[in-house]
Design a protein around this motif. Sequence first.
Motif, PDB file in Angstrom:
ATOM      1  N   TRP A  32       0.740  -1.083  -0.142  1.00 20.88           N
ATOM      2  CA  TRP A  32       0.256  -0.062   0.091  1.00 20.88           C
ATOM      3  C   TRP A  32       1.286   1.347   0.179  1.00 20.88           C
ATOM      4  N   THR A  33       2.146   0.786   0.792  1.00 19.90           N
ATOM      5  CA  THR A  33       2.937   2.373   0.542  1.00 19.90           C
ATOM      6  C   THR A  33       3.749   2.284  -0.759  1.00 19.90           C
ATOM      7  N   MET A  34       3.692   1.677  -1.388  1.00 20.09           N
ATOM      8  CA  MET A  34       3.262   1.525  -3.102  1.00 20.09           C
ATOM      9  C   MET A  34       2.375   1.861  -3.676  1.00 20.09           C
ATOM     10  N   ILE A  35       1.090   2.310  -3.172  1.00 18.43           N
ATOM     11  CA  ILE A  35       0.038   2.629  -4.102  1.00 18.43           C
ATOM     12  C   ILE A  35       0.145   3.862  -3.674  1.00 18.43           C
ATOM     13  N   TYR A  36       0.521   4.168  -2.226  1.00 14.52           N
ATOM     14  CA  TYR A  36       0.653   5.929  -2.195  1.00 14.52           C
ATOM     15  C   TYR A  36       1.494   6.699  -2.859  1.00 14.52           C
ATOM     16  N   LYS A  37       2.347   6.370  -3.317  1.00 17.25           N
ATOM     17  CA  LYS A  37       3.737   6.609  -3.968  1.00 17.25           C
ATOM     18  C   LYS A  37       3.437   6.777  -5.390  1.00 17.25           C
ATOM     19  N   ALA A  38       2.770   6.042  -6.069  1.00 16.63           N
ATOM     20  CA  ALA A  38       2.562   5.792  -7.153  1.00 16.63           C
ATOM     21  C   ALA A  38       0.952   6.912  -7.008  1.00 16.63           C
ATOM     22  N   ALA A  39       0.086   7.213  -6.577  1.00 13.69           N
ATOM     23  CA  ALA A  39      -0.843   8.204  -6.288  1.00 13.69           C
ATOM     24  C   ALA A  39      -0.095   9.499  -6.419  1.00 13.69           C
ATOM     25  N   ALA A  40       0.246   9.633  -5.573  1.00  8.13           N
ATOM     26  CA  ALA A  40       1.413  10.977  -5.195  1.00  8.13           C
ATOM     27  C   ALA A  40       1.758  11.269  -6.942  1.00  8.13           C
ATOM     28  N   THR A  41       2.656  10.579  -7.164  1.00  7.83           N
ATOM     29  CA  THR A  41       3.335  10.818  -8.406  1.00  7.83           C
ATOM     30  C   THR A  41       1.976  11.128  -9.518  1.00  7.83           C
ATOM     31  N   GLY A  42       0.713  11.515  -9.274  1.00 13.25           N
ATOM     32  CA  GLY A  42      -0.069  11.069 -10.716  1.00 13.25           C
ATOM     33  C   GLY A  42      -1.040  10.254 -11.384  1.00 13.25           C
ATOM     34  N   THR A  43      -0.380   8.952 -10.438  1.00 14.62           N
ATOM     35  CA  THR A  43      -0.767   7.808 -11.018  1.00 14.62           C
ATOM     36  C   THR A  43      -2.607   7.855 -10.482  1.00 14.62           C
ATOM     37  N   THR A  44      -3.234   7.795 -11.110  1.00 10.37           N
ATOM     38  CA  THR A  44      -4.331   6.651 -10.367  1.00 10.37           C
ATOM     39  C   THR A  44      -4.954   5.740 -10.544  1.00 10.37           C
ATOM     40  N   VAL A  45      -5.641   5.287  -8.915  1.00 11.01           N
ATOM     41  CA  VAL A  45      -5.494   4.021  -9.001  1.00 11.01           C
ATOM     42  C   VAL A  45      -7.346   3.747  -8.545  1.00 11.01           C
ATOM     43  N   PHE A  46      -6.851   2.148  -9.374  1.00 13.95           N
ATOM     44  CA  PHE A  46      -8.231   1.413  -8.979  1.00 13.95           C
ATOM     45  C   PHE A  46      -8.377   0.445  -9.003  1.00 13.95           C
ATOM     46  N   VAL A  47      -8.915   0.241  -7.140  1.00 12.76           N
ATOM     47  CA  VAL A  47      -9.057  -1.274  -7.040  1.00 12.76           C
ATOM     48  C   VAL A  47      -9.612  -2.208  -6.607  1.00 12.76           C
ATOM     49  N   THR A  48      -9.659  -3.129  -6.390  1.00 17.95           N
ATOM     50  CA  THR A  48     -10.781  -3.510  -5.894  1.00 17.95           C
ATOM     51  C   THR A  48      -9.925  -4.680  -4.056  1.00 17.95           C
ATOM     52  N   THR A  49     -10.743  -4.756  -3.370  1.00 12.21           N
ATOM     53  CA  THR A  49     -10.315  -5.696  -2.217  1.00 12.21           C
ATOM     54  C   THR A  49     -11.340  -6.241  -1.549  1.00 12.21           C
ATOM     55  N   HIS A  50     -11.231  -7.302  -0.476  1.00 10.64           N
ATOM     56  CA  HIS A  50     -11.776  -7.982   0.094  1.00 10.64           C
ATOM     57  C   HIS A  50     -11.165  -7.545   1.655  1.00 10.64           C
ATOM     58  N   TYR A  51     -10.426  -7.034   1.746  1.00  9.75           N
ATOM     59  CA  TYR A  51      -9.757  -6.548   2.958  1.00  9.75           C
ATOM     60  C   TYR A  51     -10.426  -5.474   3.675  1.00  9.75           C
ATOM     61  N   MET A  52     -11.192  -4.819   4.351  1.00 10.20           N
ATOM     62  CA  MET A  52     -12.519  -4.160   4.755  1.00 10.20           C
ATOM     63  C   MET A  52     -11.044  -2.829   5.085  1.00 10.20           C
ATOM     64  N   ASP A  53     -10.151  -3.014   5.653  1.00  7.96           N
ATOM     65  CA  ASP A  53      -9.104  -1.561   6.575  1.00  7.96           C
ATOM     66  C   ASP A  53      -8.756  -1.534   5.293  1.00  7.96           C
ATOM     67  N   GLU A  54      -8.360  -1.958   4.344  1.00  8.41           N
ATOM     68  CA  GLU A  54      -7.584  -1.707   3.260  1.00  8.41           C
ATOM     69  C   GLU A  54      -8.985  -0.615   2.321  1.00  8.41           C
ATOM     70  N   ALA A  55     -10.249  -1.067   2.992  1.00  7.40           N
ATOM     71  CA  ALA A  55     -10.896   0.505   2.379  1.00  7.40           C
ATOM     72  C   ALA A  55     -10.343   1.910   2.569  1.00  7.40           C
TER      73      ALA A  55
END
Lengths: 305, 248, 368
Positions: free
Chosen positions: B177-200
């Motif tokens: 998730w830290t990698m996802i945060y970093k990707a978003a911080a550089t302007g990439t849009t992240v569209f994600v599905t998950t079963h872990y509710m804490d990840e929501a």
Amino acid sequence: MAAVSVENIIMSYGKKKQKINALSDISFSVAAGELFGIIGPDGAGKTSLFRILTTLLLADSGQASVNGFDVVKDMKQIRKRIGYMPGRFSLYQDLTVEENLHFFATIFQTSFSENYNLIKDIYVQIEPFKNRRAGQLSGGMKQKLALCCALIHRPEVLFLDEPTTGVDAVSRKEFWDMLQGLKKQGISILVSTPYMDEANICDRVALLQKGKILSIDSPAGVIAHFKNPLVAVKAKQMLALLEKIKTLDFVQDAYPFGEFHHVVLQNEKAVPSLEQELEAADLGHITMHKVQANIEDCFIQLMKN
Amino acid sequence: MNNDTAIRTHDLTKRFGGFIAVNKISFDVKKGEIFGFLGANGAGKTTAMRMLCGLSIPSDGMATVAGFDVYKENEKIKKSIGYMSQQFSLYDDLTVKENMRFYGGIYGKSNQFIKEKTKLILDQLQLKNEANLLVKSLPLGWKQKLAFSVAMFHEPEIIFLDEPTGGVDPVTRREFWTMIYKAAATGTTVFVTTHYMDEAEYCDRVSIMVDGRIEALDTPAALKKNYNTNSMDDVFLQLARKATRKSD
Amino acid sequence: MKQFFVFIKKEFYHIFRDKRTMFILLGMPIVQIIIFGFALTNEVKNAKIGVLDFAKDAASTSLITEIQASRYFDIAQTLSSQKEIEPVFQKGNVKLVIVLPANFNAELTHLHTAKIQIIADATDPNIANQLTNYASAIIRDYQQRITENQQLPYTIQTQVRMLYNPQMKGAYNFVPGVMAMVLLLVCTMMTAITIVREKELGTMEILLVSPARPFRIIVAKAIPYLLLSTINIASILLLSVFVLGVPINGSIWLLLGVSMLFILVSLSLGLLISASADTQQTAMFIALVALFLPTVMLSGFMFPVANMPVVLRVLSNVVPAKWYYNIVNAVMIKGLGVQAIWKELLILSGMLIFFLGLAIQKFKIRLA
């Protein structure tokens, strides 16, 4: 007599050069009537452990028994007494719900009606679909059918390998409710899951990581071992916040946790220090409060030690 | 078309015969947003995601991804997006390096680009010593992180992640998730599905699908407030229990 | 015992609910018989020929009528001069030209001898050979008849008899071959695949953990295929007798008995494959490469074993289908009894014991 007893089990995969230990020296026991959880991520060795206990695999060394029967010598006795639900959905997709049940009932030398009482509560949920082929059921329904099939011969010990993986939150909750019901009927249950939050429903849990047991205790007991102060923090810029926290030397660990970051501090004195540091940093709308650790926090701490 | 919008759908619908898998869903995803796409099994998540990736033509409604129309410009969409799922990610029998070379090649990147990017990723993931190992010999957590980097290899505008962290240990899950945060911080849009509710909770905004419709869409905080609870798990349960549809 | 039956019932559900399996099991034999019996036959029918009749008298006309009436030939061109022969061959319109000389009738009746020229397109030597044989046979028939009518004291007759297959029908050769192939396909490949499928789906895990005896599981899986194979044998035999016109010359019970033996050999091969393969693909691959190809190539049904190099001849001895093929040939076509095939029977029985023993030994009661 313990429902399951495991002593010094070692199991490895691969050739001599690249030997991977699936299980390295595992020991634990499950009391009769207990709901025991093996909590761990993929590759922790959960499936190997289940296969050894269900007589499907032979361990390299060590001993294990189920209800007093040795998993190697008393294979036949064990196979009569246990119910097993493997990780993958393993029923006949081209047979209907009813046909699957009758088939497994006969294989286990019993009949559907004989133990109907045991599975009644679960079966009524899938009964409307009894003429549907198993392959056409939803994930949650498949799990219920698989559980019915594993229970049809009223096993003494039930082995459930990741029954809730890939199943949505609603079905997962229903599934765990069903397990509570089965426990009341006196069946010992050994269940594995990668979902840390499911640990709280078990009587006792073993946290498994890379073939090693990190901790065995009741969920409360595992949590009680978490001695460090734990603080949940939140700010407008979450990523910057995390990076800032990680630079602080009184912080032992910090990681995202739901809407907050969890910060593990070295000692109580560090709590006000953290507060000061964060107020000084301009990250917008900082909130922080102390929280009780949960199983996941414990798992992370145990993994890193 | 607003320049700040990465994905826009309006009344997007997919029917399979008489069965309406996705029923008139409408939402916008902003550039650089982490958008959580939740729903019970069979709610229609996968079908919706396939339409947005240009893999399936909608039955009705409109949708644009990275400014391209999902009906006519699906080839352009494919170039602007990255995709990673739990099931298919990397070739087990290729080495770490070969996988990157392969994906770079698919997206028509120059040798120079592939070389530099490969070095960068190996540095970031601290996989330099493992560059020539077969992917199957890596631990699962590393594989998932590597798969994410490979999906990001061609620097897509939008990345689709389908249950990227299933079965991964809690530490790796957070690194992921830290990698996802970093990707978003550089302007990439992240569209994600998950079963872990804490990840929501990690998402900027979350939509919850029930029976082919989007029943709720808001920030995690607002959702919890609206449903009068303090956990996303509970929000999800309240909504998903309304479902009448029970097949995949 | 109840377990056993419920197992067989389940296996039939799998078969009946999968259209592809159903087709392979029941449609394939019929399709193969039809393909081999009709399409791939090397028998010539209605070959187009040309006739150059210089005589145009009573004898030549009646001979031409006879040729036209035969099912082998179809007179496509009536030529009027020697010069036209070359062009019709070049155009590929005809495969054969029959030239009847002038005075054909006169020479035949007065000199008791006449010459007919048969020119064949020998690009495909086999066909040319066959066609000239057919033509000569028709002419000899004709000659024989007119000689009988005139009741002359001396007549020289050439008599050629085609043993066992008087009409030289291709089907005689193919039926035993197709039987071997179909049984191998159904018993070996399908059995191996269904067992391996349970491994792939994970249902084998549950079955192994149940009190069901592992070997009984396997036997129960084989039984439906055994039953279906007998249906296949029946349908192949019915088709060959009533559609292809290949008779069963020997004892039908002996034929069914040896087929049963071959089915058991095939089933044990299937079990052996399933013990060593973990995916359906691997099972299919092993079945195709290790069994199907040798069966087609080395059993003698496509290519005569006697003409093969020594290595292949030796190798062909380990192909079970070769022995079965020999047996079916002997019993069904030649009408021979047990005394003619005891050697083959012994070899097949030996193979059965060997493969079954190996399969049982290799069968795993655990996963790895």
